[in-house]
Scaffold this active site. Structure first.
Site, PDB file in Angstrom:
ATOM      1  N   CYS A 164     -10.339  -5.511  14.657  1.00  0.00           N
ATOM      2  CA  CYS A 164      -9.854  -4.587  15.683  1.00  0.00           C
ATOM      3  C   CYS A 164     -10.336  -3.157  15.452  1.00  0.00           C
ATOM      4  O   CYS A 164      -9.958  -2.248  16.181  1.00  0.00           O
ATOM      5  CB  CYS A 164      -8.338  -4.614  15.731  1.00  0.00           C
ATOM      6  SG  CYS A 164      -7.574  -4.007  14.205  1.00  0.00           S
ATOM      7  N   CYS A 203      -9.246  -0.375  10.618  1.00  0.00           N
ATOM      8  CA  CYS A 203      -9.500   0.289   9.334  1.00  0.00           C
ATOM      9  C   CYS A 203     -10.339   1.551   9.532  1.00  0.00           C
ATOM     10  O   CYS A 203     -10.178   2.516   8.790  1.00  0.00           O
ATOM     11  CB  CYS A 203     -10.178  -0.683   8.370  1.00  0.00           C
ATOM     12  SG  CYS A 203      -9.106  -2.035   7.850  1.00  0.00           S
ATOM     13  N   CYS A 206      -9.191  -8.561   6.906  1.00  0.00           N
ATOM     14  CA  CYS A 206     -10.132  -9.457   7.594  1.00  0.00           C
ATOM     15  C   CYS A 206     -11.416  -9.598   6.790  1.00  0.00           C
ATOM     16  O   CYS A 206     -11.927 -10.707   6.586  1.00  0.00           O
ATOM     17  CB  CYS A 206     -10.442  -8.928   8.990  1.00  0.00           C
ATOM     18  SG  CYS A 206      -9.003  -8.733  10.047  1.00  0.00           S
ATOM     19  N   CYS A 217      -3.741  -4.180   6.531  1.00  0.00           N
ATOM     20  CA  CYS A 217      -3.904  -4.346   7.974  1.00  0.00           C
ATOM     21  C   CYS A 217      -3.181  -3.196   8.686  1.00  0.00           C
ATOM     22  O   CYS A 217      -2.109  -3.383   9.231  1.00  0.00           O
ATOM     23  CB  CYS A 217      -3.366  -5.707   8.413  1.00  0.00           C
ATOM     24  SG  CYS A 217      -3.759  -6.153  10.125  1.00  0.00           S
ATOM     25  N   HIS A 273       8.206  -4.446  -4.099  1.00  0.00           N
ATOM     26  CA  HIS A 273       9.615  -4.674  -4.449  1.00  0.00           C
ATOM     27  C   HIS A 273      10.077  -3.778  -5.601  1.00  0.00           C
ATOM     28  O   HIS A 273      11.248  -3.394  -5.660  1.00  0.00           O
ATOM     29  CB  HIS A 273       9.771  -6.147  -4.828  1.00  0.00           C
ATOM     30  CG  HIS A 273      11.188  -6.601  -5.007  1.00  0.00           C
ATOM     31  ND1 HIS A 273      12.135  -6.502  -4.016  1.00  0.00           N
ATOM     32  CD2 HIS A 273      11.824  -7.175  -6.072  1.00  0.00           C
ATOM     33  CE1 HIS A 273      13.284  -6.999  -4.448  1.00  0.00           C
ATOM     34  NE2 HIS A 273      13.117  -7.403  -5.692  1.00  0.00           N
ATOM     35  N   CYS A 317      11.041  -0.396  -4.021  1.00  0.00           N
ATOM     36  CA  CYS A 317      11.612  -0.435  -2.677  1.00  0.00           C
ATOM     37  C   CYS A 317      12.980   0.268  -2.656  1.00  0.00           C
ATOM     38  O   CYS A 317      13.826   0.021  -3.521  1.00  0.00           O
ATOM     39  CB  CYS A 317      11.771  -1.881  -2.220  1.00  0.00           C
ATOM     40  SG  CYS A 317      12.511  -2.041  -0.581  1.00  0.00           S
ATOM     41  N   CYS A 344      18.915  -5.170   2.434  1.00  0.00           N
ATOM     42  CA  CYS A 344      17.636  -5.834   2.205  1.00  0.00           C
ATOM     43  C   CYS A 344      17.207  -6.644   3.433  1.00  0.00           C
ATOM     44  O   CYS A 344      18.033  -7.296   4.081  1.00  0.00           O
ATOM     45  CB  CYS A 344      17.738  -6.769   0.993  1.00  0.00           C
ATOM     46  SG  CYS A 344      16.216  -7.663   0.629  1.00  0.00           S
ATOM     47  N   CYS A 395      10.917 -10.172   4.981  1.00  0.00           N
ATOM     48  CA  CYS A 395      10.228  -9.143   4.197  1.00  0.00           C
ATOM     49  C   CYS A 395       9.522  -9.789   2.998  1.00  0.00           C
ATOM     50  O   CYS A 395      10.105 -10.574   2.257  1.00  0.00           O
ATOM     51  CB  CYS A 395      11.210  -8.085   3.709  1.00  0.00           C
ATOM     52  SG  CYS A 395      10.395  -6.743   2.811  1.00  0.00           S
ATOM     53  N   CYS A 449       2.466   1.277  -1.414  1.00  0.00           N
ATOM     54  CA  CYS A 449       2.999   1.872  -0.176  1.00  0.00           C
ATOM     55  C   CYS A 449       4.276   2.693  -0.403  1.00  0.00           C
ATOM     56  O   CYS A 449       4.408   3.796   0.157  1.00  0.00           O
ATOM     57  CB  CYS A 449       3.263   0.783   0.863  1.00  0.00           C
ATOM     58  SG  CYS A 449       1.800  -0.142   1.373  1.00  0.00           S
ATOM     59  N   CYS A 460       6.313   0.873   6.152  1.00  0.00           N
ATOM     60  CA  CYS A 460       6.994  -0.140   6.967  1.00  0.00           C
ATOM     61  C   CYS A 460       8.472  -0.294   6.641  1.00  0.00           C
ATOM     62  O   CYS A 460       9.331  -0.187   7.530  1.00  0.00           O
ATOM     63  CB  CYS A 460       6.284  -1.486   6.802  1.00  0.00           C
ATOM     64  SG  CYS A 460       4.573  -1.496   7.380  1.00  0.00           S
ATOM     65  N   CYS A 502       8.179  -5.819   5.268  1.00  0.00           N
ATOM     66  CA  CYS A 502       6.794  -5.850   4.794  1.00  0.00           C
ATOM     67  C   CYS A 502       6.184  -7.176   5.223  1.00  0.00           C
ATOM     68  O   CYS A 502       6.770  -8.241   5.002  1.00  0.00           O
ATOM     69  CB  CYS A 502       6.761  -5.718   3.267  1.00  0.00           C
ATOM     70  SG  CYS A 502       5.139  -6.032   2.538  1.00  0.00           S
ATOM     71  N   CYS A 541       0.551  -7.722   4.155  1.00  0.00           N
ATOM     72  CA  CYS A 541      -0.794  -7.724   4.736  1.00  0.00           C
ATOM     73  C   CYS A 541      -1.915  -7.544   3.729  1.00  0.00           C
ATOM     74  O   CYS A 541      -3.078  -7.695   4.080  1.00  0.00           O
ATOM     75  CB  CYS A 541      -0.891  -6.676   5.841  1.00  0.00           C
ATOM     76  SG  CYS A 541      -0.838  -4.961   5.256  1.00  0.00           S
TER      77      CYS A 541
END
Length: 366
Positions: free
Chosen positions: A55, A58, A151, A184, A222, A225, A250, A256, A265, A277, A284, A287
């Site tokens: 798509c 990136c 991808c 992604c 995790h 988180c 949670c 998730c 992240c 996210c 999550c 991805c």
């Protein structure tokens, strides 16, 4: 100080180098070396970027970077010589540019998007040729091969079951060493940081078993988180949109995949350090993992995106059964169990405030 490199002042250039050192987690002592590497990269061809089945997300993620800016990335840091999405050339002029770069060699080859292999690659063509054939040609004369996005790394969404186009990741098509930067999309820091590391040290960064740089993919989501306390206490989000979703409960019961997903992240954040996210109340999706999006159970059955993964389902079931059993034994035993669970949450170091979760604190205020 004198002006250098396309109107960028020396001061701004050193600031950019300092930002890169911070991005890579290096000491300020490396700033002169980074500046030298960036200057060297700005003076000669460095990157050939191809797009396959995807798509282009990136590319969008990359040019959303603020530190450094898209202009610094494209014109001064990565020395991008061929990139179909943003280059001005088209048609035969673009094809000639590709041929010249491959002939010169000595470049970093970046692949974005999966590579269709069914029907001899007929499902993705560039200039009348299958991208599968073009990718092999680009990889054959490059110094380093880098796959950007899930991808290009593992097939990603284009390779999801039943994958009629036979999409594959770059390594499965060209072989050899490929640095994978999944996501992604992939985070711009992961892309720029990895390629800068290659330019700076002349070697690929330390990789994990799936070809990912450990400096970005070394820990489970995790581990850091902010909903970890909810996981430890058994406070589960049952339906999106309800207040528990906003109370650090949670989301493991709603699919998730943070407990099995390796990425930074929670600490790096997205959109220039704004959010990610889980903090935005979305599970999550895992991805960056090789089996995204077709996570499967032990029987090989694909798990729905919003169904708990086996690791979480097993933990959730055991915790609920234990609580139910202890409740049946009386209030005293249940209180003891609560103390044990509370101690576990303390070890986890979650977002409990003064010994209370956010939900408990909210109830107290009411």
């Amino acid at each position: 100080m004198r002006e250098i490199l396309k109107g960028i002042s020396r001061r701004d250039f050193i600031k950019c180098s300092a930002s890169m050192a911070a991005l890579l987690g290096l000491s300020e002592l490396y700033i002169p070396q980074i500046a030298a590497a960036l200057e060297k990269a700005a003076k000669k061809p460095a990157v050939l970027w191809l797009n396959g089945s995807g798509c282009t997300g990136c590319t969008v993620s990359l040019i959303n970077s603020e530190h450094p800016t898209p202009a610094e990335i494209i014109l001064d840091i990565l020395s991008i010589r061929y990139m179909e999405t943003i280059m001005a050339a088209s048609g035969h002029v673009a094809e000639k540019q590709f041929e010249d770069i491959v002939h010169e060699g000595g470049y970093v080859f970046v692949m974005e998007g999966a590579i269709p292999t069914a029907e001899n690659g007929a499902y993705c063509m560039i200039g009348g040729r299958p991208v599968m054939e073009i990718a092999k040609e680009a990889a054959a004369n490059s110094v380093y091969n880098v796959a950007v996005g899930s991808c290009a790394c593992y097939g990603g969404i284009p390779a999801a079951d039943p994958n009629p186009t036979g999409c594959k990741g770059l390594k499965d098509v060209v072989g050899g060493t490929v640095v994978n930067i999944p996501g992604c999309p992939a985070h711009p820091d992961w892309i720029v940081g990895t390629i800068t590391h290659i330019l700076l040290f002349g070697e690929v960064p330390e990789l994990d078993e799936h070809g990912r740089p450990k400096m970005f993919y070394g820990k489970l989501i995790h581990e850091n988180c902010q909903r970890r306390t909810g996981y430890e206490l058994g406070n589960w989000v049952k339906n999106f949109g309800e207040e528990e979703t906003e109370m650090d409960y949670c989301m493991g019961g709603k699919g998730c995949r943070g407990p099995v997903t390796h990425a930074d992240c929670p600490s790096r954040l997205w959109n220039s350090g704004t959010n990610y996210c889980i903090a935005a109340s979305a599970p999550c999706a895992g991805c960056v993992e090789p089996d995204f999006p077709d996570f499967k159970d032990a029987d090989g059955k694909i798990i729905s995106l919003y169904a708990p993964i086996p690791e979480v389902a097993k933990y959730k079931e055991a915790l609920e059964a234990e609580v139910e059993h202890e409740e049946g034994m009386g209030a005293g035993t249940a209180a003891a169990l609560g103390a044990v669970v509370g101690a576990a949450a303390g070890v986890a170091g979650g977002y409990a405030i003064g010994g209370k979760t956010k939900s408990e604190e909210k109830e107290g205020e009411e």
